[in-house]
Design a protein around this motif. Structure first.
Motif, PDB file in Angstrom:
ATOM      1  N   SER A  54       0.843  -1.186   0.000  1.00  0.00           N
ATOM      2  CA  SER A  54       0.000   0.000   0.000  1.00  0.00           C
ATOM      3  C   SER A  54       0.882   1.240   0.000  1.00  0.00           C
ATOM      4  N   PRO A  57      -0.160   9.281   1.062  1.00  0.00           N
ATOM      5  CA  PRO A  57      -0.082  10.502   0.239  1.00  0.00           C
ATOM      6  C   PRO A  57       1.344  10.959  -0.030  1.00  0.00           C
ATOM      7  N   ASP A  59       3.839   9.236  -0.607  1.00  0.00           N
ATOM      8  CA  ASP A  59       4.526   8.364  -1.558  1.00  0.00           C
ATOM      9  C   ASP A  59       4.221   8.722  -3.010  1.00  0.00           C
ATOM     10  N   ILE A  60       3.264   9.611  -3.242  1.00  0.00           N
ATOM     11  CA  ILE A  60       2.869   9.967  -4.604  1.00  0.00           C
ATOM     12  C   ILE A  60       3.727  11.135  -5.083  1.00  0.00           C
ATOM     13  N   VAL A 124       2.006   2.863  -6.234  1.00  0.00           N
ATOM     14  CA  VAL A 124       1.420   4.098  -6.750  1.00  0.00           C
ATOM     15  C   VAL A 124       1.149   3.950  -8.243  1.00  0.00           C
ATOM     16  N   ARG A 127      -1.819   1.415  -8.688  1.00  0.00           N
ATOM     17  CA  ARG A 127      -3.130   1.528  -8.058  1.00  0.00           C
ATOM     18  C   ARG A 127      -3.609   2.950  -7.797  1.00  0.00           C
ATOM     19  N   SER A 128      -2.760   3.947  -7.912  1.00  0.00           N
ATOM     20  CA  SER A 128      -3.196   5.312  -7.612  1.00  0.00           C
ATOM     21  C   SER A 128      -3.802   5.966  -8.854  1.00  0.00           C
ATOM     22  N   ASP A 130      -5.264   8.782  -8.866  1.00  0.00           N
ATOM     23  CA  ASP A 130      -4.901  10.204  -8.811  1.00  0.00           C
ATOM     24  C   ASP A 130      -3.560  10.447  -9.503  1.00  0.00           C
ATOM     25  N   TRP A 131      -2.548   9.590  -9.185  1.00  0.00           N
ATOM     26  CA  TRP A 131      -1.247   9.763  -9.848  1.00  0.00           C
ATOM     27  C   TRP A 131      -1.365   9.487 -11.345  1.00  0.00           C
ATOM     28  N   GLN A 132      -2.072   8.434 -11.714  1.00  0.00           N
ATOM     29  CA  GLN A 132      -2.187   8.061 -13.126  1.00  0.00           C
ATOM     30  C   GLN A 132      -2.794   9.199 -13.952  1.00  0.00           C
TER      31      GLN A 132
END
Length: 419
Positions: A54, A57, A59-60, A124, A127-128, A130-132
């Motif tokens: 997992s 925030p 880590d992004i 990230v 699965r993120s 938001d980052w993608q």
């Protein structure tokens, strides 16, 4: 950047061990593993993605910012041996200053630490959303996108569908190109015909998956119909119509102030990243025998961090590269840049491509197979003058082919165009 990982290390290590011995697993187990890999949005695929760990925030990373130049090139997402970063720097060194470039790399836990403009932790990337989405928006500010190893740029945002991803990039007005690195397009069945030492003839190597992935990626590249490059010249056979974009090494990092001398009893070093693929088990008996006879001092080294490799090569006279693929890559170039004699098995087509790229400067890797490596190394050990010439020739070859100028020229001539 700290990844919050809640998956215990022991289960992950058990999975890694299982994957390394896939050839010995029952067929139903292998089919299940392949199904999970081919269906990332299925239940098992989603569970596998969660096993990566997992993240929080912090880590992004921020999205990759485009440079302020007329031509803006984005390279992602693998950065094997820092090559994505190196190609970006090579493009920025093109005279005129009109090309800016950035690279993004997925940060693999436990992997070697290579420089990158943007590093994204695996959880990230996978699965993120938001980052993608933020990274996709940032990439839209570039003019050109170079996709490495047929891997998706934005994790699972488009269900890892490169055709869908390519359509989105095209609709955003971006020019795309693709760069193959090795096993992503190297067909095991064809490679077995290229050299008798091919690792894909080994019964213990699980080649079914490699064969299917390489076939699929080759079809994908043909369907995309975009400029395609390969990082090593042997892959020109696998991807007809592709162009060679040579790997890049930093000569200043590897070069010694004074030309290296040659010891009376040469130190022979072998640094296998993947021993089965490089042929370690095939060449070591001969090296151990020469070591016992006092002809050489043999050292097999593994797990050395990238930043310590120049120091390691300074202790060597001869570097044994790879003996099964019939080609050469970053490790051989680094050793040649350090002025070391490199020995390996390189097929004629690769030597011809290297000479053409270097305007006739021949590849100075000394030819040897597992059958002849003992004789070849013993001959080198008895001829210090030849070793000095080969060391100097290696530096000259890397300067001619692998300092970044050939790589940038390939990308500009066959894709980017006049900048």
């Amino acid at each position: 950047m700290g990844i919050v990982t809640r998956v215990a290390g022991a289960p992950r290590r058990a999975i890694d061990r299982m994957l390394r011995r896939r050839a010995s697993l029952p067929k139903p187990v292998n089919r299940l593993i392949d199904h999970v890999a081919d269906h990332p949005d299925g239940l098992l695929g989603r569970l596998a993605a969660r096993s990566l760990g997992s993240f929080g925030p912090d880590d992004i990373p921020p999205p990759t910012a485009a440079p302020d130049t007329p031509v803006r090139v984005y390279i992602a997402p693998t950065n094997y041996a820092a090559q994505g970063w190196s190609w970006a720097r090579a493009l920025e060194a093109v005279p005129g200053g009109r090309i800016g470039a950035r690279n993004m790399a997925v940060e693999v836990p436990g992997g070697f630490d290579f420089p990158a403009d943007t590093e994204v932790p695996v959880p990230v990337y996978a699965r993120s959303v938001d980052w993608q989405r933020a990274e996709l928006a940032a990439v839209s500010a570039f003019t050109h996108v170079l996709v490495e190893a047929e891997r998706p740029l934005f994790g699972r945002l488009f269900s890892r569908d490169l055709l869908a991803e390519a359509r989105v990039l095209r609709e955003a007005g971006l020019s795309t190109a693709y760069l193959a690195h090795g096993t992503d397009v190297r067909l095991p069945s064809a490679h077995r015909e290229l050299t008798p030492w091919s690792p894909f003839a080994d019964a213990e190597l699980y080649v079914d998956r490699l064969e299917r992935e390489a076939s699929r990626n080759r079809r994908l590249l043909a369907e995309l119909g975009r400029p395609t490059f390969v990082s090593t010249p042997d892959l020109l056979i696998d991807v007809p119509g592709a162009h060679w974009c040579p790997v890049v090494v930093d000569l200043d990092r590897w070069r010694e102030p004074e030309p290296p001398g040659v010891r009376e009893r040469p130190i022979v070093v072998h640094v296998p990243s993947k021993s089965t693929i490089k042929g370690t088990q095939l060449i070591e008996p001969a090296m151990r025998e020469l070591d016992r006879a006092g002809v050489i001092e043999y050292r097999s080294v593994s797990g050395v961090p990238s930043e310590r490799m120049p120091e390691l090569y300074r202790t060597a006279d001869i570097v044994l590269d790879q003996f099964r693929l019939g080609s050469y890559g970053v490790a051989a170039c680094e050793a040649m840049a350090a002025g070391r004699v490199v020995v390996g098995h390189v097929v004629d087509s690769v030597r011809a491509a290297a000479a053409a790229a270097g305007d006739g400067v021949a590849l100075p890797i000394v030819e040897a197979t597992p059958d002849t490596v003992g004789e070849v190394v013993a001959s080198l050990a008895a001829d210090t003058e030849r070793m000095r010439r080969l060391g100097a020739a290696g530096i000259a070859f890397v300067e001619a082919v692998h300092d970044g100028r050939c790589s940038a020229r390939a990308l500009v001539d066959h894709w980017i165009g006049e900048a």
